[in-house]
Design an enzyme around this catalytic site. Sequence first.
Site, PDB file in Angstrom:
ATOM      1  N   ARG A  27      24.099  15.206  -0.722  1.00 24.53           N
ATOM      2  CA  ARG A  27      23.292  14.726  -1.859  1.00 24.53           C
ATOM      3  C   ARG A  27      23.438  13.210  -1.963  1.00 24.53           C
ATOM      4  NH1 ARG A  27      25.628  14.628  -6.460  1.00 24.53           N
ATOM      5  NH2 ARG A  27      26.492  16.731  -6.439  1.00 24.53           N
TER       6      ARG A  27
ATOM      7  N   TYR B 244      -2.429   9.136 -11.339  1.00 20.09           N
ATOM      8  CA  TYR B 244      -2.329  10.496 -10.806  1.00 20.09           C
ATOM      9  C   TYR B 244      -2.037  11.491 -11.940  1.00 20.09           C
ATOM     10  CZ  TYR B 244      -0.306  14.345  -8.084  1.00 20.09           C
ATOM     11  OH  TYR B 244      -0.011  15.561  -7.552  1.00 20.09           O
TER      12      TYR B 244
ATOM     13  N   ASP C  10       2.446   2.376  -7.568  1.00 27.14           N
ATOM     14  CA  ASP C  10       2.363   3.596  -6.763  1.00 27.14           C
ATOM     15  C   ASP C  10       1.445   3.265  -5.582  1.00 27.14           C
ATOM     16  OD1 ASP C  10       1.627   6.044  -5.641  1.00 27.14           O
ATOM     17  OD2 ASP C  10       1.780   7.127  -7.540  1.00 27.14           O
TER      18      ASP C  10
ATOM     19  N   LYS D  18       1.759  12.400   1.538  1.00 26.96           N
ATOM     20  CA  LYS D  18       0.385  12.014   1.849  1.00 26.96           C
ATOM     21  C   LYS D  18       0.329  11.274   3.182  1.00 26.96           C
ATOM     22  CE  LYS D  18      -0.015  13.862  -2.225  1.00 26.96           C
ATOM     23  NZ  LYS D  18      -0.107  13.098  -3.465  1.00 26.96           N
TER      24      LYS D  18
HETATM   25  C1  LIG Z   1       0.500  13.207  -4.744  1.00 27.62           C
HETATM   26  C2  LIG Z   1       0.739  11.982  -5.535  1.00 27.62           C
HETATM   27  C3  LIG Z   1       1.904  11.838  -6.303  1.00 27.62           C
HETATM   28  C4  LIG Z   1       2.931  12.954  -6.431  1.00 27.62           C
HETATM   29  O1  LIG Z   1       3.567  13.211  -5.227  1.00 27.62           O
HETATM   30  P1  LIG Z   1       4.154  14.672  -4.809  1.00 27.62           P
HETATM   31  O2  LIG Z   1       4.706  14.416  -3.456  1.00 27.62           O
HETATM   32  O3  LIG Z   1       3.007  15.621  -4.843  1.00 27.62           O
HETATM   33  O4  LIG Z   1       5.184  15.008  -5.815  1.00 27.62           O
HETATM   34  C5  LIG Z   1       2.081  10.648  -6.981  1.00 27.62           C
HETATM   35  N1  LIG Z   1       1.171   9.662  -6.926  1.00 27.62           N
HETATM   36  C6  LIG Z   1       0.039   9.774  -6.205  1.00 27.62           C
HETATM   37  C7  LIG Z   1      -0.914   8.637  -6.174  1.00 27.62           C
HETATM   38  C8  LIG Z   1      -0.220  10.936  -5.490  1.00 27.62           C
HETATM   39  O5  LIG Z   1      -1.350  11.040  -4.794  1.00 27.62           O
END
Ligand SMILES: *Cc1c(COP(=O)(O)O)cnc(C)c1O
Length: 379
Positions: free
Chosen positions: A46, A98, A172, A197
């Site tokens: 961890r 998001y 982000d 992503k």
């Molecule tokens: C998918 C996404 C998240 C969240 O990520 P997860 O891996 O699904 O927890 C946060 N910000 C954006 C812009 C996203 O597309």
Amino acid sequence: MQIETQVIHAGRSADPATGAVMPPIYQTSTYKQDRVGQHRGYEYSRTGNPTRAALEACLAALEGSEHGLAFASGMAAIDVVLRLLSPGDHVLAGNDVYGGTFRLFDSEFRRYGLEFTYVDTSDPAQVESGLRPNTRMVWLETPTNPLLNVSDISAVARIVHGRSSDTLLVVDNTFATPYLQRPLELGADIVVHSTTKYLGGHSDVVGGAVISRDADIHTRLAFLQNAAGAVPGPLDCFLVLRGVQTLPVRMDRHAENAAAIADFLSRHPKVAVTLYPFHPSHPQAATARRQMRNGGGMVSFVLKNGAEAARHVAENTSLFTLAESLGGVESLIEVPAVMTHASTADSPLAVDPGLVRLSVGLEHADDLLSDLEHALSGV
Ligand SMILES: *Cc1c(COP(=O)(O)O)cnc(C)c1O
């Protein structure tokens, strides 16, 4: 080093034990100590794991920093960043962040005494007037999910840091990736990613990351990573590391295909609005072209005939798979109002029910275009 070289070499060195060229998946929870209290850099997974350390070093380098942390999901990464704040602190966030980010802010952190307000961050004047004496964090997403609005990161950074040196600007960077834009170089303090992503890039892993510019903030975030414990497993770290190696070539092809699709949709009689950062019709196209290397792989569009038409198109493609998520090699289609962004329904962040979001994959553009043409013809 240029990013094309960094994605292959940053954070990697041949494994000291065996010379393995690819980072081994250190599938272990614990590590033998040579003497009581004397270990070789790792004591419990961890707290730290060599596969994760390789990923963290790699992602930090891609964002132009030395301070990276990997998490079990993008939301776990965002959760830890919010834990830097205390009750009574105010967060100014974009008004089309998001859906999951909005849900975490609104349904969870508000209960703990954090205040949130939402403005259109593509207009720096709204950021300026939205700042309060207790604003400790400004939360930007650019381009946004799913509307692909673009905010000028350096303009916002100047406003935020001009007002107070202890207000953190968080970006982000999931949609752009560090190949298209590097927020820390533009004045941001912290970058978050859903590595699920484009960084992972193959729709086979869920993960997140936080990269910070400042060593003290990193120390605090690393404490929280270990204390709260939402860490990714070594196999997941390996998969993201493998995906990242092809990020630049993938992003170039994603953007090439997406631009062709945006062009096609913008001329289609059944489409009311096409949203793509580099399309000439995009309201912030100039900012996007200044700040990003290309327009990315996401395209959204609004059907003239609203929700029913959006549903029809999303259910009648054959190459575009009807699914949430984005950033993989395969093309995906979805209706944000009832899928990814359902949690924003009845809130000021609700999205147009006629909106369709495409994650444009790496298939041949001609095949993708005829798939969309066919689905649109039935509307
Ligand atoms: C998918 C996404 C998240 C969240 O990520 P997860 O891996 O699904 O927890 C946060 N910000 C954006 C812009 C996203 O597309």
